[in-house]
Scaffold this motif. Structure first.
Motif, PDB file in Angstrom:
ATOM      1  N   THR A 173      43.546  50.830 123.007  1.00 45.78           N
ATOM      2  CA  THR A 173      42.791  50.761 121.758  1.00 45.78           C
ATOM      3  C   THR A 173      42.994  52.028 120.919  1.00 45.78           C
ATOM      4  OG1 THR A 173      40.818  51.580 122.927  1.00 45.78           O
ATOM      5  CG2 THR A 173      41.044  49.192 122.650  1.00 45.78           C
ATOM      6  N   GLU A 174      43.008  53.188 121.564  1.00 46.32           N
ATOM      7  CA  GLU A 174      43.239  54.431 120.831  1.00 46.32           C
ATOM      8  C   GLU A 174      44.625  54.416 120.181  1.00 46.32           C
ATOM      9  OE1 GLU A 174      42.631  57.465 123.717  1.00 46.32           O
ATOM     10  OE2 GLU A 174      40.450  57.565 123.404  1.00 46.32           O
ATOM     11  N   GLY A 175      45.613  53.882 120.900  1.00 40.59           N
ATOM     12  CA  GLY A 175      46.962  53.799 120.354  1.00 40.59           C
ATOM     13  C   GLY A 175      47.040  52.848 119.171  1.00 40.59           C
ATOM     14  N   ILE A 176      46.350  51.703 119.274  1.00 37.82           N
ATOM     15  CA  ILE A 176      46.349  50.729 118.176  1.00 37.82           C
ATOM     16  C   ILE A 176      45.678  51.329 116.943  1.00 37.82           C
ATOM     17  CG2 ILE A 176      45.412  48.522 117.398  1.00 37.82           C
ATOM     18  CD1 ILE A 176      45.753  47.480 120.255  1.00 37.82           C
ATOM     19  N   ILE A 177      44.529  51.991 117.155  1.00 40.73           N
ATOM     20  CA  ILE A 177      43.806  52.596 116.033  1.00 40.73           C
ATOM     21  C   ILE A 177      44.643  53.696 115.381  1.00 40.73           C
ATOM     22  CG2 ILE A 177      41.802  53.999 115.427  1.00 40.73           C
ATOM     23  CD1 ILE A 177      40.265  52.415 117.613  1.00 40.73           C
ATOM     24  N   LYS A 178      45.290  54.499 116.192  1.00 43.79           N
ATOM     25  CA  LYS A 178      46.146  55.565 115.640  1.00 43.79           C
ATOM     26  C   LYS A 178      47.274  54.967 114.815  1.00 43.79           C
ATOM     27  CE  LYS A 178      49.038  59.510 116.929  1.00 43.79           C
ATOM     28  NZ  LYS A 178      49.602  60.307 118.045  1.00 43.79           N
ATOM     29  N   ARG A 179      47.870  53.870 115.306  1.00 41.78           N
ATOM     30  CA  ARG A 179      48.950  53.234 114.559  1.00 41.78           C
ATOM     31  C   ARG A 179      48.441  52.677 113.236  1.00 41.78           C
ATOM     32  NH1 ARG A 179      49.616  48.590 117.022  1.00 41.78           N
ATOM     33  NH2 ARG A 179      49.158  47.294 115.222  1.00 41.78           N
ATOM     34  N   LEU A 180      47.247  52.068 113.256  1.00 40.33           N
ATOM     35  CA  LEU A 180      46.670  51.524 112.031  1.00 40.33           C
ATOM     36  C   LEU A 180      46.356  52.638 111.030  1.00 40.33           C
ATOM     37  CD1 LEU A 180      44.260  48.815 113.515  1.00 40.33           C
ATOM     38  CD2 LEU A 180      46.467  48.451 112.402  1.00 40.33           C
ATOM     39  N   GLU A 181      45.867  53.764 111.538  1.00 38.59           N
ATOM     40  CA  GLU A 181      45.590  54.902 110.658  1.00 38.59           C
ATOM     41  C   GLU A 181      46.878  55.402 110.007  1.00 38.59           C
ATOM     42  OE1 GLU A 181      43.623  57.631 113.245  1.00 38.59           O
ATOM     43  OE2 GLU A 181      41.607  56.894 112.739  1.00 38.59           O
ATOM     44  N   GLU A 182      47.941  55.473 110.800  1.00 42.90           N
ATOM     45  CA  GLU A 182      49.228  55.919 110.257  1.00 42.90           C
ATOM     46  C   GLU A 182      49.740  54.945 109.204  1.00 42.90           C
ATOM     47  OE1 GLU A 182      51.552  56.259 113.786  1.00 42.90           O
ATOM     48  OE2 GLU A 182      50.821  58.274 114.278  1.00 42.90           O
TER      49      GLU A 182
END
Length: 265
Positions: A173-182
């Protein structure tokens, strides 16, 4: 019974074979030394600790004969080079894991990791649950990395979501959120650049149609907001050519504010 050099399916004695493994009523004539060389589990089974050591036949329950034969063919590579494929890698790994045949197990793991990396295995979360069950660290880390490409909807909607260990779920989930933020940052920067170009083009258009806009000559850079401010004063003074740009400026300013609210780096 005549001894053959390469018996079909290990179905008869050959080259001093000295033990028979019985799987689903199918008999495999093999060698104690070969079994012990490959597997510490078979070595203990054939040692003095177990009654099986003196038996001519050793039944192996809850196994499938066709799958067990695939593993034997890897233990006897001179017979036939058995390739590990998407079809057989799972049951070969499970057999190799049970009998502690590390070299075969590692080959299976290598293929699974490759399948996830190359996306020939579409169910990366299902693979993660499988990797957790057998504590395959390299496969777990690969699945987590690739699962970060999923959407939050795909993660939440997966049938095995509840079987994902909490720390692994958090990493995904942290990886998905980071990707969405980017992605948001990229969209923000791109849209702000496009709005700058649009506002400048509209401003230049207003000057050409003689709307009396304030000039910007001599300035190296004018912000989008400044252009919007200029355009607000482009009233309908020259309706022969087009409507005034003031209403457009209001909409562009609102759009720019929305875009500006997206996350920044």
């Amino acid at each position: 019974m005549a001894v053959t050099t390469y018996p079909s399916h290990f179905s008869e004695p050959w080259k001093f074979s000295d033990v028979v493994l019985v799987v689903e009523d199918q008999r495999f004539h093999v060698h104690r030394s070969t079994l012990a060389f490959w597997s510490p589990v078979f070595e203990r089974m054939l040692s003095a600790e177990f009654k099986e050591k003196d038996n001519g036949e050793i039944p192996l329950r809850e196994k499938k004969a066709s799958e067990f034969e695939d593993m034997l063919q890897m233990m006897y590579p001179s017979l036939e080079e058995k390739l590990i494929t998407q079809r057989n890698c799972y049951f070969l790994f499970e057999l190799a894991h049970e009998y502690q045949i590390d070299s075969i197990a590692q080959k299976c793991v290598n293929l699974m990791v490759s399948m996830v990396k190359n996306r020939t295995e579409n169910d990366v979360l299902g693979m993660l649950v499988y990797a957790q069950k057998y504590e395959i660290k390299s496969l777990i880390s690969t699945c987590i990395y690739e699962a970060r490409r999923l959407t939050l909807q795909q993660l939440k909607g997966h049938g095995k979501r509840d079987q994902i260990e909490p720390h692994n779920y958090m990493q995904i989930t942290e990886g998905i959120i980071k990707r969405l933020e980017e992605q948001c940052i990229d969209v923000k920067v791109t849209c702000q650049g496009k709005l700058q170009q649009v506002s400048q083009s509209l401003y230049n258009h207003g000057l050409k149609k003689g709307s009396g806009l304030v000039g910007t000559s001599g300035r190296s850079y004018v912000t989008s907001d400044e252009y919007f401010g200029y355009l607000l004063y482009d009233m309908d003074r020259s309706g022969v050519y087009c409507q005034g740009l003031s209403p457009v400026a209001v909409l562009l300013r609102e759009l720019n504010a929305k875009i500006g609210s997206l996350p920044s780096s």
